[in-house]
Design a protein around this motif. Structure first.
Motif, PDB file in Angstrom:
ATOM      1  N   ALA A   1       0.813  -1.209   0.000  1.00 39.47           N
ATOM      2  CA  ALA A   1       0.000   0.000   0.000  1.00 39.47           C
ATOM      3  C   ALA A   1       0.845   1.258   0.000  1.00 39.47           C
ATOM      4  N   THR A   2       1.946   1.205   0.642  1.00 37.12           N
ATOM      5  CA  THR A   2       2.706   2.454   0.818  1.00 37.12           C
ATOM      6  C   THR A   2       3.962   2.526  -0.028  1.00 37.12           C
ATOM      7  N   ASP A   3       4.672   1.439  -0.043  1.00 44.77           N
ATOM      8  CA  ASP A   3       6.058   1.584  -0.570  1.00 44.77           C
ATOM      9  C   ASP A   3       6.229   1.043  -1.971  1.00 44.77           C
ATOM     10  N   ARG A   4       5.248   0.582  -2.560  1.00 46.25           N
ATOM     11  CA  ARG A   4       5.428  -0.172  -3.806  1.00 46.25           C
ATOM     12  C   ARG A   4       6.011   0.710  -4.908  1.00 46.25           C
ATOM     13  N   PRO A   5       7.183   0.339  -5.418  1.00 42.16           N
ATOM     14  CA  PRO A   5       7.773   1.107  -6.517  1.00 42.16           C
ATOM     15  C   PRO A   5       7.257   0.585  -7.841  1.00 42.16           C
ATOM     16  N   SER A   6       7.490   1.364  -8.889  1.00 44.11           N
ATOM     17  CA  SER A   6       7.098   0.913 -10.227  1.00 44.11           C
ATOM     18  C   SER A   6       8.098  -0.113 -10.717  1.00 44.11           C
ATOM     19  N   LEU A   7       7.764  -0.688 -11.871  1.00 50.55           N
ATOM     20  CA  LEU A   7       8.645  -1.744 -12.418  1.00 50.55           C
ATOM     21  C   LEU A   7      10.035  -1.184 -12.693  1.00 50.55           C
ATOM     22  N   GLU A   8      10.016   0.017 -13.154  1.00 47.63           N
ATOM     23  CA  GLU A   8      11.311   0.637 -13.523  1.00 47.63           C
ATOM     24  C   GLU A   8      12.112   0.965 -12.279  1.00 47.63           C
ATOM     25  N   GLN A   9      11.364   1.334 -11.238  1.00 46.94           N
ATOM     26  CA  GLN A   9      12.078   1.726 -10.019  1.00 46.94           C
ATOM     27  C   GLN A   9      12.628   0.530  -9.274  1.00 46.94           C
ATOM     28  N   ALA A  10      12.002  -0.587  -9.508  1.00 41.30           N
ATOM     29  CA  ALA A  10      12.330  -1.756  -8.684  1.00 41.30           C
ATOM     30  C   ALA A  10      13.825  -2.090  -8.600  1.00 41.30           C
ATOM     31  N   PRO A  11      14.462  -2.187  -9.760  1.00 44.35           N
ATOM     32  CA  PRO A  11      15.903  -2.537  -9.654  1.00 44.35           C
ATOM     33  C   PRO A  11      16.666  -1.547  -8.760  1.00 44.35           C
ATOM     34  N   GLN A  12      16.256  -0.296  -8.816  1.00 45.77           N
ATOM     35  CA  GLN A  12      16.987   0.685  -8.007  1.00 45.77           C
ATOM     36  C   GLN A  12      16.740   0.475  -6.513  1.00 45.77           C
ATOM     37  N   VAL A  13      15.605  -0.024  -6.233  1.00 42.19           N
ATOM     38  CA  VAL A  13      15.335  -0.210  -4.797  1.00 42.19           C
ATOM     39  C   VAL A  13      15.702  -1.607  -4.332  1.00 42.19           C
ATOM     40  N   GLU A  14      16.501  -2.255  -5.214  1.00 45.66           N
ATOM     41  CA  GLU A  14      16.881  -3.640  -4.923  1.00 45.66           C
ATOM     42  C   GLU A  14      17.487  -3.751  -3.515  1.00 45.66           C
TER      43      GLU A  14
ATOM     44  N   PRO B   1      10.749 -14.803  18.017  1.00 42.34           N
ATOM     45  CA  PRO B   1      11.153 -13.508  17.432  1.00 42.34           C
ATOM     46  C   PRO B   1      11.611 -13.718  16.008  1.00 42.34           C
ATOM     47  N   LEU B   2      11.184 -12.807  15.167  1.00 46.56           N
ATOM     48  CA  LEU B   2      11.439 -12.981  13.730  1.00 46.56           C
ATOM     49  C   LEU B   2      11.849 -11.622  13.176  1.00 46.56           C
ATOM     50  N   THR B   3      12.843 -11.670  12.298  1.00 48.47           N
ATOM     51  CA  THR B   3      13.272 -10.428  11.644  1.00 48.47           C
ATOM     52  C   THR B   3      12.965 -10.566  10.175  1.00 48.47           C
ATOM     53  N   LEU B   4      12.264  -9.545   9.649  1.00 45.90           N
ATOM     54  CA  LEU B   4      11.877  -9.622   8.231  1.00 45.90           C
ATOM     55  C   LEU B   4      12.542  -8.512   7.463  1.00 45.90           C
ATOM     56  N   GLU B   5      12.845  -8.825   6.205  1.00 50.72           N
ATOM     57  CA  GLU B   5      13.365  -7.806   5.298  1.00 50.72           C
ATOM     58  C   GLU B   5      12.537  -7.834   4.038  1.00 50.72           C
ATOM     59  N   LEU B   6      12.133  -6.668   3.546  1.00 53.74           N
ATOM     60  CA  LEU B   6      11.334  -6.580   2.336  1.00 53.74           C
ATOM     61  C   LEU B   6      12.172  -6.032   1.212  1.00 53.74           C
ATOM     62  N   GLN B   7      12.034  -6.642   0.065  1.00 54.14           N
ATOM     63  CA  GLN B   7      12.845  -6.225  -1.072  1.00 54.14           C
ATOM     64  C   GLN B   7      11.976  -6.251  -2.318  1.00 54.14           C
ATOM     65  N   TRP B   8      12.088  -5.193  -3.157  1.00 51.25           N
ATOM     66  CA  TRP B   8      11.316  -5.141  -4.393  1.00 51.25           C
ATOM     67  C   TRP B   8      12.091  -5.774  -5.516  1.00 51.25           C
ATOM     68  N   LEU B   9      11.418  -6.615  -6.312  1.00 53.47           N
ATOM     69  CA  LEU B   9      12.087  -7.270  -7.441  1.00 53.47           C
ATOM     70  C   LEU B   9      11.293  -6.934  -8.709  1.00 53.47           C
ATOM     71  N   ALA B  10      12.058  -6.660  -9.779  1.00 51.74           N
ATOM     72  CA  ALA B  10      11.373  -6.410 -11.068  1.00 51.74           C
ATOM     73  C   ALA B  10      11.294  -7.718 -11.810  1.00 51.74           C
ATOM     74  N   ASP B  11      10.079  -8.214 -11.986  1.00 49.46           N
ATOM     75  CA  ASP B  11       9.911  -9.509 -12.706  1.00 49.46           C
ATOM     76  C   ASP B  11       9.493  -9.200 -14.125  1.00 49.46           C
ATOM     77  N   THR B  12      10.456  -9.361 -14.989  1.00 42.94           N
ATOM     78  CA  THR B  12      10.165  -9.008 -16.393  1.00 42.94           C
ATOM     79  C   THR B  12       9.231 -10.039 -17.013  1.00 42.94           C
ATOM     80  N   ASP B  13       9.259 -11.279 -16.533  1.00 46.28           N
ATOM     81  CA  ASP B  13       8.347 -12.316 -17.076  1.00 46.28           C
ATOM     82  C   ASP B  13       6.885 -11.879 -16.954  1.00 46.28           C
ATOM     83  N   SER B  14       6.564 -11.516 -15.757  1.00 40.41           N
ATOM     84  CA  SER B  14       5.148 -11.139 -15.551  1.00 40.41           C
ATOM     85  C   SER B  14       4.917  -9.658 -15.743  1.00 40.41           C
ATOM     86  N   GLY B  15       6.049  -8.919 -15.889  1.00 36.03           N
ATOM     87  CA  GLY B  15       5.917  -7.472 -16.109  1.00 36.03           C
ATOM     88  C   GLY B  15       5.440  -6.738 -14.891  1.00 36.03           C
ATOM     89  N   SER B  16       5.762  -7.278 -13.726  1.00 34.20           N
ATOM     90  CA  SER B  16       5.279  -6.593 -12.527  1.00 34.20           C
ATOM     91  C   SER B  16       6.364  -6.543 -11.458  1.00 34.20           C
TER      92      SER B  16
END
Ligand code: C2E
Ligand code: MG
Ligand code: MG
Length: 914
Positions: free
Chosen positions: A65-78, A92-107
């Protein structure tokens, strides 16, 4: 590669210090991939499904909802990593979120990685320990498997997979052996794996395996991952024992099938309607009722009112034009997660028809003109119809619960009701007649039939009585019986009943040896009463006579009116000593008492003939005939007389019958001739007239004198045609002689009483005179005193009419009857004929001389001429001349002669004079 679930699956082994967890999400938040350890962590909260745990979902949704980058931005926010710390089941659990540009699905995909501490660490609280142990217990059941092409076709299967498949865990499975062990049921998984190509997809399928523990249904749920060339890279799958569910499902399916069968084969029509009232479903009975297929009905609006628990009635016209009556009840039901209505169509045609029939029957019973009573077994009234109410006067309310004996009159014979009850309780129908009493006390007759009504077990439960009021019928029958047996005028037994009684009396006498006396009584000259005083007077007279007979004879005697003025008296069982003569005398005397009717006093006499059983006949017919013969004999004696039958009477009667037959024949054949006897003027000896006298010569019987055949002709009425014939012949002959000799010759013709009663007599006589141009004053009609005794007003009238027409009248045979002077005055006679019996003693009997002299003087005194008949001698002639008698006839002058013989006599007599 060790399984990420290793720490859970084999808790006894030393656990790694920490775990790396990976999840990959689509931009829509859909989980694409979870690493085995990540999946395992999810399974902690839901060990049987690959789902995203809530805590992770929230993290992912927030990020998307908040942080989602565009497809183009994704690699930069890798390298953009978000460190999140959360707690799963207090781990206790530690999570890390990472954006990936999936060219197959285009998303843009979201990769979530996490790490957690060694699960075995002693830091865990006791409660955490417990939770952990539970997780271990649950994980032991996890049937996880995975395969990875890139990792040397590594196939991993959790121990539970071996358990479920019934495989030995010491012989590790490969993908091929795994699929084989699934008996190839996962063929389609394989084909899915190849055909799905470049996609990631879930595949779910179930199959059956046979294990040593029995057959088992398993569900395989897996995630297939292909590379960009469409080659399958990895599969992550899970097996689930759905034997129980399958069993439940098949039960549900069975139930569904049964439900369907119930719907389909239901004899009632079933419709499922949607909320708009359109048909969703129709079973075959409904199809038949509407004459439409399910397809035709589906979606149709039938107009049923959709409300709760309502029943309506439909009349459906069938293809053969017959009508089916259907009751429709509608109830709301849930149907495939929405609201619907079930319309239950019950074909009530038969019921309706039965009801109609019942209604008709009820109507018929209620409106039946005969009364119907239904009682229970004990005889208590349960039902009465309207006819019962109107016939008895009791209302249904008054009699329900009562016993029909309320109608009893007490007039039925002893044992009547016992017999009735015995019959109907034996299961038989009783028929008979009741003499009952209405509410108003009136008696009436009921013709009744009582039938027992039995239940299915054959037990009598009711009695049905059908009763017809036959009071009127009975009365009419009695009246008819009475009419058939009794005379309407006198109310005496008629001929039928009399003959029956006579038969009975004879039968009784046969045993008792007593006699039966039959008396036939006929009134004398009753016809005159009818003719002069009218028929109603005659009827009153007959009633009076009947009453006199009834009062003067004992009860045991039957007095009957046979018809006309004829009565029959039967004296049954006559013992010796009863004096029939005295009884007859008494009857004659009773009847001859003056009777006053309508202020007119009248004396009537009777003639009685008596015949006795067994002497005078053994059958009613013979006895009646003989009594009749005797009665005629009494009549011939002048009436007011009785005669006991004598066998000789029969001979006489027989002769009369024979004569009658011959006489008829003689008339038809013109065998009767007219003879003429001259009448002489004593002064000059000339023939002044002729008396026409009938003569009959029968070829068989010879000559029959008028004394024998004239009475028969009178009795039978033959005298009327005979009389005309004599007048006609006489006129014809005398007219001829009048012309021939030029003399005023008259002709005397005898008249009988019967002729005087014929209404056409004057007219016919005048016609005859006219026909021969005969002067009326040349015709002298001779009437006897007897004739005047039977006088009627019409006869008197007729004599006057004849006189007015100029016809001469003579009183014949004067001196033999009552010789009442009143007759001489009352009627217009011109001549008086002195009876020949007086002449026979002349001139020797001084008495006869005086009589003849007186008669002649009397005739003269009344202005009449005297004619003496039976003049046989010269002395007679002399005497008659001396006393001044004008005319004479007799053998002295001539016997009666046929026409041919009288002519010379006339020629000589008239000639000699002229
Ligand atoms: P009636 O009118 O007094 O006729 C006279 C009868 O006396 C005749 O008898 C005649 O033959 C008989 N007679 C005449 N002269 C003598 C005589 O000198 N001595 C005796 N002993 N008898 C004599 P007949 O012809 O036998 O008739 C008997 C009666 O029958 C008649 O009596 C008359 O009443 C009746 N009769 C005859 N012909 C007819 C007829 O055509 N019509 C009707 N209604 N009566 C008839
Ligand atoms: Mg005469
Ligand atoms: Mg005479």
């Amino acid at each position: 590669m060790p399984s990420p679930l290793q720490p859970f699956l084999e808790p006894s082994r030393p656990q790694p210090a920490s775990e790396t967890l990976t999840w990959l999400f689509t931009p829509a938040g859909q989980l694409l991939l979870a690493s085995p350890s990540a999946q395992q962590l999810s399974l902690l909260s839901d060990p049987y499904a690959i789902i995203v745990p809530n805590w992770l979902q929230q993290v992912v949704e927030r990020a998307l909802a908040t942080d989602r980058p565009s497809l183009e931005q994704a690699p930069q926010v890798e390298n953009l990593r978000v460190a999140l710390v959360t707690e799963v089941v207090h781990i206790p659990l530690t999570l890390e979120l990472q954006w990936l540009a999936d060219t197959d699905s285009g998303s843009t995909l979201l990769l979530v990685t996490g790490s957690c501490q060694d699960l075995n660490q002693s830091l865990l609280s006791d409660w955490q320990q417990l939770q952990f142990l539970e997780a271990q217990r649950l994980s032991h059941k996890v049937s996880y498997w995975s395969w990875n092409r890139e990792q040397a076709n590594q196939f991993f299967a959790a121990p539970q997979v071996y358990v479920l498949l019934g495989q030995d865990s010491n012989q590790p499975l490969t993908l091929e052996t795994f699929l084989q062990s699934c008996r190839g049921s996962l063929d389609d998984l394989q084909s899915a794996a190849t055909s799905l190509g470049n996609q990631r997809s879930h595949w779910i399928g179930d199959f059956q395996v046979h294990t040593a523990q029995g057959d088992r249904w398993l569900e395989c749920h897996c995630l297939l991952h292909h590379d960009s060339e469409g080659q399958l890279i990895s599969i992550v799958g899970n097996l689930k024992d759905i034997t129980e569910e399958h069993h439940i499902l098949s039960l549900i399916q069975d139930s569904e099938a049964r439900f369907q069968a119930v719907l389909e084969n239901n004899p009632n029509g079933i419709l499922i309607l949607d909320e708009q009232g359109e048909v969703l479903y129709a079973n075959s009975t409904a199809e038949q009722l509407f004459g439409k297929s399910h397809r035709e009905l589906k979606g149709k609006y039938l107009g049923f009112p959709l409300s709760f628990n309502i029943t309506i009635h439909l009349d459906l016209v069938q293809s053969d034009r017959s009508l089916r009556h259907v009751d429709v009840s509608i109830v709301p039901i849930p149907w495939k997660q929405s609201k619907a209505y079930l319309a239950l169509l019950t074909d009530v045609t038969n019921l309706y028809q039965t009801q109609q029939r019942l209604q008709l029957l009820q109507e018929a019973t209620e409106k039946s003109p005969v009364s119907i009573v239904i009682t229970n077994r004990e005889g208590s009234i349960e039902y009465v119809n309207q006819a019962f109410e109107s016939i008895t006067g009791y209302s249904a309310q008054e009699v329900i619960g009562q016993n029909p004996r309320i109608l009893q009159s007490g007039l039925m014979p002893l044992g009547f009701y016992q017999n009735l009850w015995a019959t109907i309780t034996a299961g038989k129908i009783w028929r008979g007649e009741f003499h009952n009493r209405r509410k108003n006390g009136e008696l009436f007759w009921e013709r009744t039939s009582i039938s027992p009504v039995k239940d299915l077990a054959g037990q009598i439960v009711h009695f049905v009585a059908v009763k017809e009021d036959v009071t009127e019928q009975k009365r009419n029958r009695e009246l008819l019986d009475h009419q058939a047996n009794y005379d309407g005028l006198t109310d005496l037994p008629n001929r039928t009943l009399a003959l029956d009684r006579l038969r009975q009396a004879i039968a009784l006498s046969e045993r008792s040896n007593d006699a039966v006396v039959v008396m036939l009584l006929d009134l004398d000259r009753f016809k005159n009463v009818n003719d002069t005083l009218g028929h109603s007077y005659g009827d009153r007279l007959l009633q009076a006579v009947a009453q006199r007979l009834r009062y003067s004879l004992p009860r045991e005697m039957t007095i009957s009116r046979l018809g006309g003025d004829e009565f029959l008296i039967i004296c049954p069982s006559v013992e010796e000593g009863i004096h029939i003569e005295k009884l007859s005398q008494k009857l004659l005397q009773v009847i001859s008492q003056p009777i006053v009717i309508e202020a007119e006093e009248l004396v009537i006499t009777a003639s009685i003939g008596v015949a006795c059983y067994p002497n005078d006949g053994s059958t009613p017919e013979v006895l009646m005939r003989n009594a009749d013969t005797a009665m005629y004999s009494a009549k011939r004696n002048g009436g007011n007389d009785f005669q006991l039958f004598m066998p000789t009477m029969n001979a006489a009667a027989h002769e009369r019958i024979q004569l009658e037959t011959h006489l008829r024949h003689a008339l038809e054949q013109y065998q009767l001739k007219v003879f003429y006897q001259p009448i002489i003027n004593l002064e000059d000896g000339r023939v002044v007239g002729l008396e026409a006298l009938s003569r009959w010569h029968d070829p068989q019987l010879g000559n029959i004198t008028p004394d024998r055949f004239i009475p028969i002709a009178e009795e039978t009425g033959l005298i009327v045609p005979l009389g005309y014939r004599v007048i006609e012949q006489a006129c014809q002959d005398v007219a001829k002689w009048q012309q021939q000799y030029g003399q005023p010759l008259w002709v005397a013709v005898n008249l009988s009483p019967r002729q005087l009663r014929s209404s056409r007599f004057v007219q016919t006589t005048l016609k005859i005179l006219n026909r021969y141009d005969f002067r009326p004053d040349a015709l002298k009609l001779e009437v006897t005193e007897q004739m005047l005794m039977d006088d009627t007003a019409s006869a008197t009238q007729m004599l006057y009419t004849l006189h007015e027409q100029g016809i001469q009248l003579a009183l014949d045979d004067f001196g033999t009857g009552y010789s009442a002077l009143s007759y001489l005055r009352r009627y217009p006679f011109q001549s008086l004929k002195v009876d020949k019996s007086f002449l026979s003693d002349l001139p020797d009997s001084a008495e006869s001389c005086a009589l003849v002299k007186t008669i002649v003087a009397m005739a003269h005194g009344l202005g009449m001429q005297a004619i003496a008949e039976g003049v046989e001698t010269e002395e007679h002639v002399q005497f008659l001349k001396e006393i001044g008698c004008e005319y004479a006839q007799g053998f002295f002058f001539s016997r009666p002669l046929p026409a041919a013989e009288i002519e010379p006599f006339l020629a000589q007599s008239i000639g000699s004079i002229s």
